[in-house]
Design an enzyme around this catalytic site. Structure first.
Site, PDB file in Angstrom:
ATOM      1  N   SER A  13       4.988   5.764 -12.627  1.00 10.41           N
ATOM      2  CA  SER A  13       4.463   4.459 -13.044  1.00 10.41           C
ATOM      3  C   SER A  13       2.938   4.462 -13.069  1.00 10.41           C
ATOM      4  O   SER A  13       2.288   5.294 -12.418  1.00 10.41           O
ATOM      5  CB  SER A  13       4.981   3.417 -12.032  1.00 10.41           C
ATOM      6  OG  SER A  13       4.253   2.224 -12.104  1.00 10.41           O
ATOM      7  N   GLY A  14       2.373   3.530 -13.816  1.00 12.46           N
ATOM      8  CA  GLY A  14       0.945   3.205 -13.742  1.00 12.46           C
ATOM      9  C   GLY A  14       0.005   4.381 -13.924  1.00 12.46           C
ATOM     10  O   GLY A  14       0.122   5.179 -14.857  1.00 12.46           O
ATOM     11  N   ILE A  15      -0.940   4.492 -13.018  1.00 12.09           N
ATOM     12  CA  ILE A  15      -2.027   5.470 -13.127  1.00 12.09           C
ATOM     13  C   ILE A  15      -1.474   6.901 -13.084  1.00 12.09           C
ATOM     14  O   ILE A  15      -1.887   7.760 -13.860  1.00 12.09           O
ATOM     15  CB  ILE A  15      -3.059   5.214 -11.989  1.00 12.09           C
ATOM     16  CG1 ILE A  15      -3.758   3.867 -12.237  1.00 12.09           C
ATOM     17  CG2 ILE A  15      -4.055   6.346 -11.868  1.00 12.09           C
ATOM     18  CD1 ILE A  15      -4.571   3.330 -11.061  1.00 12.09           C
ATOM     19  N   ASP A  61      10.760  10.594  -1.389  1.00 14.34           N
ATOM     20  CA  ASP A  61      10.209   9.395  -0.751  1.00 14.34           C
ATOM     21  C   ASP A  61       9.150   9.878   0.229  1.00 14.34           C
ATOM     22  O   ASP A  61       9.468  10.342   1.329  1.00 14.34           O
ATOM     23  CB  ASP A  61      11.310   8.609  -0.029  1.00 14.34           C
ATOM     24  CG  ASP A  61      10.751   7.338   0.612  1.00 14.34           C
ATOM     25  OD1 ASP A  61       9.505   7.208   0.707  1.00 14.34           O
ATOM     26  OD2 ASP A  61      11.555   6.483   1.017  1.00 14.34           O
ATOM     27  N   TYR A 152      -5.640  -1.762   3.652  1.00 11.17           N
ATOM     28  CA  TYR A 152      -5.731  -1.067   2.357  1.00 11.17           C
ATOM     29  C   TYR A 152      -7.145  -0.533   2.153  1.00 11.17           C
ATOM     30  O   TYR A 152      -7.328   0.631   1.781  1.00 11.17           O
ATOM     31  CB  TYR A 152      -5.339  -2.036   1.232  1.00 11.17           C
ATOM     32  CG  TYR A 152      -5.334  -1.429  -0.160  1.00 11.17           C
ATOM     33  CD1 TYR A 152      -4.198  -0.792  -0.663  1.00 11.17           C
ATOM     34  CD2 TYR A 152      -6.454  -1.512  -0.989  1.00 11.17           C
ATOM     35  CE1 TYR A 152      -4.193  -0.252  -1.952  1.00 11.17           C
ATOM     36  CE2 TYR A 152      -6.452  -0.975  -2.268  1.00 11.17           C
ATOM     37  CZ  TYR A 152      -5.315  -0.351  -2.750  1.00 11.17           C
ATOM     38  OH  TYR A 152      -5.315   0.184  -4.026  1.00 11.17           O
ATOM     39  N   LYS A 156      -8.417   3.410   1.797  1.00 14.35           N
ATOM     40  CA  LYS A 156      -9.169   3.929   0.655  1.00 14.35           C
ATOM     41  C   LYS A 156     -10.518   4.504   1.101  1.00 14.35           C
ATOM     42  O   LYS A 156     -11.035   5.441   0.491  1.00 14.35           O
ATOM     43  CB  LYS A 156      -9.350   2.830  -0.398  1.00 14.35           C
ATOM     44  CG  LYS A 156      -8.026   2.379  -1.037  1.00 14.35           C
ATOM     45  CD  LYS A 156      -7.208   3.542  -1.586  1.00 14.35           C
ATOM     46  CE  LYS A 156      -6.013   3.124  -2.414  1.00 14.35           C
ATOM     47  NZ  LYS A 156      -5.208   4.292  -2.855  1.00 14.35           N
ATOM     48  N   THR A 187      -1.366  -2.283 -13.949  1.00  8.38           N
ATOM     49  CA  THR A 187      -0.167  -1.489 -13.645  1.00  8.38           C
ATOM     50  C   THR A 187       0.847  -2.418 -12.969  1.00  8.38           C
ATOM     51  O   THR A 187       0.599  -3.615 -12.822  1.00  8.38           O
ATOM     52  CB  THR A 187      -0.484  -0.325 -12.670  1.00  8.38           C
ATOM     53  OG1 THR A 187      -0.774  -0.886 -11.383  1.00  8.38           O
ATOM     54  CG2 THR A 187      -1.642   0.539 -13.130  1.00  8.38           C
TER      55      THR A 187
HETATM   56  N1  LIG Z   1      -3.735  -0.790 -10.057  1.00  4.77           N
HETATM   57  C1  LIG Z   1      -4.884  -1.058  -9.420  1.00  4.77           C
HETATM   58  O1  LIG Z   1      -5.501  -2.147  -9.587  1.00  4.77           O
HETATM   59  C2  LIG Z   1      -5.482  -0.029  -8.512  1.00  4.77           C
HETATM   60  C3  LIG Z   1      -6.838  -0.171  -8.150  1.00  4.77           C
HETATM   61  C4  LIG Z   1      -7.412   0.756  -7.303  1.00  4.77           C
HETATM   62  C5  LIG Z   1      -6.663   1.810  -6.823  1.00  4.77           C
HETATM   63  N2  LIG Z   1      -5.349   1.932  -7.183  1.00  4.77           N
HETATM   64  C6  LIG Z   1      -4.580   3.047  -6.600  1.00  4.77           C
HETATM   65  O2  LIG Z   1      -4.059   3.841  -7.642  1.00  4.77           O
HETATM   66  C7  LIG Z   1      -2.847   4.466  -7.202  1.00  4.77           C
HETATM   67  C8  LIG Z   1      -1.752   4.235  -8.228  1.00  4.77           C
HETATM   68  O3  LIG Z   1      -1.466   2.856  -8.294  1.00  4.77           O
HETATM   69  P1  LIG Z   1      -0.838   2.168  -9.585  1.00  4.77           P
HETATM   70  O4  LIG Z   1      -1.654   0.997  -9.884  1.00  4.77           O
HETATM   71  O5  LIG Z   1      -0.565   3.169 -10.610  1.00  4.77           O
HETATM   72  O6  LIG Z   1       0.532   1.600  -8.937  1.00  4.77           O
HETATM   73  P2  LIG Z   1       2.032   1.613  -9.458  1.00  4.77           P
HETATM   74  O7  LIG Z   1       2.100   1.435 -10.927  1.00  4.77           O
HETATM   75  O8  LIG Z   1       2.755   0.641  -8.587  1.00  4.77           O
HETATM   76  O9  LIG Z   1       2.511   3.094  -9.115  1.00  4.77           O
HETATM   77  C9  LIG Z   1       2.659   3.508  -7.797  1.00  4.77           C
HETATM   78  C10 LIG Z   1       3.395   4.829  -7.792  1.00  4.77           C
HETATM   79  O10 LIG Z   1       3.565   5.251  -6.433  1.00  4.77           O
HETATM   80  C11 LIG Z   1       4.919   5.656  -6.255  1.00  4.77           C
HETATM   81  N3  LIG Z   1       5.337   5.433  -4.870  1.00  4.77           N
HETATM   82  C12 LIG Z   1       5.293   4.277  -4.156  1.00  4.77           C
HETATM   83  N4  LIG Z   1       5.817   4.475  -2.943  1.00  4.77           N
HETATM   84  C13 LIG Z   1       6.228   5.768  -2.887  1.00  4.77           C
HETATM   85  C14 LIG Z   1       6.861   6.566  -1.900  1.00  4.77           C
HETATM   86  N5  LIG Z   1       7.231   6.049  -0.698  1.00  4.77           N
HETATM   87  N6  LIG Z   1       7.155   7.851  -2.184  1.00  4.77           N
HETATM   88  C15 LIG Z   1       6.811   8.375  -3.390  1.00  4.77           C
HETATM   89  N7  LIG Z   1       6.200   7.678  -4.360  1.00  4.77           N
HETATM   90  C16 LIG Z   1       5.912   6.387  -4.109  1.00  4.77           C
HETATM   91  C17 LIG Z   1       5.725   4.775  -7.234  1.00  4.77           C
HETATM   92  O11 LIG Z   1       6.933   5.405  -7.627  1.00  4.77           O
HETATM   93  P3  LIG Z   1       8.429   5.085  -7.074  1.00  4.77           P
HETATM   94  O12 LIG Z   1       8.526   3.612  -6.874  1.00  4.77           O
HETATM   95  O13 LIG Z   1       9.297   5.639  -8.154  1.00  4.77           O
HETATM   96  O14 LIG Z   1       8.525   5.861  -5.802  1.00  4.77           O
HETATM   97  C18 LIG Z   1       4.775   4.761  -8.436  1.00  4.77           C
HETATM   98  O15 LIG Z   1       4.984   5.906  -9.229  1.00  4.77           O
HETATM   99  C19 LIG Z   1      -2.547   3.884  -5.817  1.00  4.77           C
HETATM  100  O16 LIG Z   1      -2.993   4.791  -4.832  1.00  4.77           O
HETATM  101  C20 LIG Z   1      -3.389   2.613  -5.776  1.00  4.77           C
HETATM  102  O17 LIG Z   1      -3.741   2.260  -4.460  1.00  4.77           O
HETATM  103  C21 LIG Z   1      -4.748   1.049  -8.018  1.00  4.77           C
END
Ligand SMILES: NC(=O)c1ccc[n+]([C@@H]2O[C@H](COP(=O)([O-])OP(=O)(O)OC[C@H]3O[C@@H](n4cnc5c(N)ncnc54)[C@H](OP(=O)(O)O)[C@@H]3O)[C@@H](O)[C@H]2O)c1
Length: 266
Positions: A13-15, A61, A152, A156, A187
């Site tokens: 998902s997402g990033i 996981d 959080y 980070k 995302t």
């Molecule tokens: N979006 C933002 O605004 C933002 C801003 C700054 C930093 N970030 C950082 O960027 C990164 C990616 O975030 P995103 O926005 O892309 O979020 P996202 O779309 O919710 O994706 C999160 C990913 O992490 C995986 N994940 C969650 N729990 C897990 C676990 N226990 N084991 C394995 N995989 C797990 C999820 O896959 P499954 O559910 O399939 O396991 C998913 O692929 C994160 O570290 C976040 O803190 C995001």
């Protein structure tokens, strides 16, 4: 010639999913890590066809120590893996005082322990092989902890500090490491955390594709810290220089005179 492999956590998902697409476009085979096997399989099929590469789901996981160790072992033992993206993560549902302790513990385990284990595994394996790249997803809240959930933001900050310290150790070994500090990025992360993101001004949320493309451009420029939104990079240089200017004053044999004037005068 076999292709190098990029292992991406949070690839469903997402990033993380965007990194998978972009790194496949750069000629990497992929190992895609997340919990949702069905999504990983769909993505692996699509990316294999689109980029003529091999994409392999590695369901795990990462919140479970045995799954984490399985992924770390793969990084250590699969010599074709030369790129790691640590993108798996969860957002908090609100402030520290409003969140459940179990949720905060899970968030910190995924954001700190998991990222640390996989980064150290990759750092050691890649330096032994003399090449490789590591991308760690931090956040701008590492720089603005007062404005977000402290668990959080602190997780980070850990990512930023680990990356900055390891960069100097890895550079002479031919291994690159980068911390990416996104602001709000479009995302599923908010929805998954049960947070209504509709109140965030549109001008503050970046498209995930643009965010990752900018971060990869920063990686190509050799940046250790990349802030995709930051137009004036002189602001970061000034911040970093101010931090380094503290260095000669941080460990001395006497306390500062404002604390213990008598001792300082001895
Ligand atoms: N979006 C933002 O605004 C933002 C801003 C700054 C930093 N970030 C950082 O960027 C990164 C990616 O975030 P995103 O926005 O892309 O979020 P996202 O779309 O919710 O994706 C999160 C990913 O992490 C995986 N994940 C969650 N729990 C897990 C676990 N226990 N084991 C394995 N995989 C797990 C999820 O896959 P499954 O559910 O399939 O396991 C998913 O692929 C994160 O570290 C976040 O803190 C995001």
């Amino acid at each position: 010639m076999s292709r190098p492999i990029a292992l991406i956590t949070g690839a469903s998902s997402g990033i993380g999913a965007v990194y998978a697409d972009r790194l496949a476009g750069r000629g990497y085979d992929l190992v895609l890590v997340a919990r949702d096997l069905a999504r990983l399989e769909t993505s692996a099929k699509k990316l294999s066809e689109k980029h003529a590469i091999v994409a392999t789901p590695l369901p795990a996981d990462l919140g479970k120590p045995e799954d984490l160790q399985r992924v770390a072992k793969r990084i250590r033992e699969d010599e074709a893996i030369s790129f790691l993206v640590n993108s798996a993560g969860v957002a908090p549902s609100g402030s520290v005082l409003d969140a459940s302790e179990t949720d905060l513990d899970r968030l910190v385990f995924l954001g700190v322990d998991v990222l640390h284990t996989l980064t150290v595994a990759a750092a050691k394996a890649f330096s032994a092989r003399g090449e490789g790249g590591i991308v760690n997803l931090a956040s701008v809240v590492a720089l603005m902890p007062e404005r977000f959930n402290g668990s959080y933001a602190a997780a980070k900050s850990f990512v930023l500090t680990l990356t900055q310290s390891l960069a100097s150790e890895l550079d002479p070994k031919g291994v690159r490491i980068q911390a990416v500090l996104p602001g709000f990025t479009r995302t599923e992360i908010f929805e998954r955390a049960g947070v209504d993101s509709s109140g965030i001004p549109a001008g503050m949320i970046m498209d995930a594709g643009h965010m990752v493309d900018a971060a990869l451009a920063g990686f190509d420029m050799g940046e250790v810290v990349t802030i995709p939104s930051l137009g004036d990079d002189g602001l970061w240089s000034a911040f970093d220089q101010a931090r380094h200017a503290l260095a000669p004053h941080l460990s001395l044999d006497k306390p500062a005179p404002r604390y213990l004037p008598g001792v300082a005068a001895e």
